[in-house]
Design a protein around this motif. Sequence first.
Motif, PDB file in Angstrom:
ATOM      1  N   ARG A  16     -20.294  20.217  -4.585  1.00  0.00           N
ATOM      2  CA  ARG A  16     -19.907  18.843  -4.909  1.00  0.00           C
ATOM      3  C   ARG A  16     -18.949  18.770  -6.100  1.00  0.00           C
ATOM      4  O   ARG A  16     -18.299  17.751  -6.317  1.00  0.00           O
ATOM      5  CB  ARG A  16     -21.158  18.008  -5.231  1.00  0.00           C
ATOM      6  CG  ARG A  16     -22.107  17.800  -4.063  1.00  0.00           C
ATOM      7  CD  ARG A  16     -23.338  17.033  -4.517  1.00  0.00           C
ATOM      8  NE  ARG A  16     -24.072  17.778  -5.539  1.00  0.00           N
ATOM      9  CZ  ARG A  16     -24.945  17.213  -6.382  1.00  0.00           C
ATOM     10  NH1 ARG A  16     -25.162  15.906  -6.342  1.00  0.00           N
ATOM     11  NH2 ARG A  16     -25.580  17.958  -7.262  1.00  0.00           N
ATOM     12  N   PHE A  17     -18.922  19.847  -6.898  1.00  0.00           N
ATOM     13  CA  PHE A  17     -18.159  19.799  -8.149  1.00  0.00           C
ATOM     14  C   PHE A  17     -17.191  20.981  -8.222  1.00  0.00           C
ATOM     15  O   PHE A  17     -17.375  22.006  -7.557  1.00  0.00           O
ATOM     16  CB  PHE A  17     -19.102  19.832  -9.359  1.00  0.00           C
ATOM     17  CG  PHE A  17     -20.183  18.797  -9.320  1.00  0.00           C
ATOM     18  CD1 PHE A  17     -19.899  17.468  -9.585  1.00  0.00           C
ATOM     19  CD2 PHE A  17     -21.491  19.147  -8.994  1.00  0.00           C
ATOM     20  CE1 PHE A  17     -20.894  16.508  -9.542  1.00  0.00           C
ATOM     21  CE2 PHE A  17     -22.486  18.195  -8.942  1.00  0.00           C
ATOM     22  CZ  PHE A  17     -22.198  16.869  -9.215  1.00  0.00           C
ATOM     23  N   GLU A  18     -16.169  20.811  -9.077  1.00  0.00           N
ATOM     24  CA  GLU A  18     -15.272  21.931  -9.388  1.00  0.00           C
ATOM     25  C   GLU A  18     -15.859  22.657 -10.587  1.00  0.00           C
ATOM     26  O   GLU A  18     -15.800  22.174 -11.726  1.00  0.00           O
ATOM     27  CB  GLU A  18     -13.865  21.415  -9.702  1.00  0.00           C
ATOM     28  CG  GLU A  18     -13.144  20.817  -8.501  1.00  0.00           C
ATOM     29  CD  GLU A  18     -11.714  20.436  -8.834  1.00  0.00           C
ATOM     30  OE1 GLU A  18     -11.264  20.775  -9.946  1.00  0.00           O
ATOM     31  OE2 GLU A  18     -11.056  19.803  -7.988  1.00  0.00           O
ATOM     32  N   TRP A  19     -16.427  23.799 -10.333  1.00  0.00           N
ATOM     33  CA  TRP A  19     -17.170  24.515 -11.360  1.00  0.00           C
ATOM     34  C   TRP A  19     -16.279  25.421 -12.183  1.00  0.00           C
ATOM     35  O   TRP A  19     -15.373  26.079 -11.662  1.00  0.00           O
ATOM     36  CB  TRP A  19     -18.262  25.366 -10.723  1.00  0.00           C
ATOM     37  CG  TRP A  19     -19.311  24.606  -9.978  1.00  0.00           C
ATOM     38  CD1 TRP A  19     -19.340  24.356  -8.627  1.00  0.00           C
ATOM     39  CD2 TRP A  19     -20.481  23.992 -10.522  1.00  0.00           C
ATOM     40  NE1 TRP A  19     -20.458  23.627  -8.298  1.00  0.00           N
ATOM     41  CE2 TRP A  19     -21.178  23.387  -9.451  1.00  0.00           C
ATOM     42  CE3 TRP A  19     -21.003  23.887 -11.804  1.00  0.00           C
ATOM     43  CZ2 TRP A  19     -22.375  22.703  -9.618  1.00  0.00           C
ATOM     44  CZ3 TRP A  19     -22.193  23.208 -11.987  1.00  0.00           C
ATOM     45  CH2 TRP A  19     -22.872  22.617 -10.904  1.00  0.00           C
ATOM     46  N   SER A  20     -16.541  25.472 -13.483  1.00  0.00           N
ATOM     47  CA  SER A  20     -16.016  26.547 -14.331  1.00  0.00           C
ATOM     48  C   SER A  20     -17.081  27.631 -14.354  1.00  0.00           C
ATOM     49  O   SER A  20     -18.267  27.336 -14.567  1.00  0.00           O
ATOM     50  CB  SER A  20     -15.750  26.044 -15.751  1.00  0.00           C
ATOM     51  OG  SER A  20     -14.668  25.150 -15.768  1.00  0.00           O
TER      52      SER A  20
END
Length: 301
Positions: A16-20
Amino acid sequence: QVIKSPLYSFVYGDNRFEWSILEAPPYTIYTYANNRDLGPKILETAQTALAKIQALTPPFSLPHVSLYIYQSVEDMQAVQPPNGQDWMVGHADPDLGVVILALPPGANQEILLGQRVPHELAHIALASLAPQRAGEMRAAVILPAWLEEGLPAMVELSPSPEYAQALANAYQRQELMPLETLCEAFPRPLESATIAYAQSTSFTRFLINRFGADKMRQLLLAFAAGQDCQQGVSAVFDASLGQLERAWRSEAFGENPTLSALKELAPWWLLLAAILVAPLTIFIASRKRRQSGYHDPGELP
């Protein structure tokens, strides 16, 4: 017939998210949005916490751990287990080697980080105490619930003051739970669960302070070997869980252990008194009737 298949692995991921992503074996740390730069601080906290855990446990090999750091409880709860509670702010799954937790941005974030990262990492570490054969799943370590949660709370870098207040309030209201009832599981309602966490943390701290870290290691090994809540405690401390609980209450609240023991036996004393008094009353009444020469008209003289 038992059929064993080869072991397969799969990747647990929340897309769901753009992860670092910060890779620092044995950790992989996932952050996003306003927490994107939090990775190095989480790594530092995990490394410090691991040293605290190792000081209290037998040697273990920490598996690879993926930490997913959510910036809101709502984001985290979307992926928590189906049996999770709406008040949960973190969860560790030792079988998957995954930790999920919420660290909302704000003034208290560093304090929460020092509580939640060590706590959930400790759950992974405790599960790692079980032996594992090559090519097989790791066996489960069945710990009493009071130790399963008490020890992780002990290694938190920012202990919660909420527990001390909850413990004091529960004692004043006579709402403390017998520790034997916390062997299997904690109550689910938030208020009762908070008391259970507070009791477990205080009791675990008492055991370590009174008997030392070596005894805690022995206790963990006893449970890892399959002994149950009562057996493990008795084998390591040469005292029952009830005896240790009275000693803890004496130290934590100034109770007299002897009076506490008598209070616990009070129902049995009452039962014994009822068993003894009833026949004695009948016997005395019978003697009085014979001495007065009275007989029931329905009885033969």
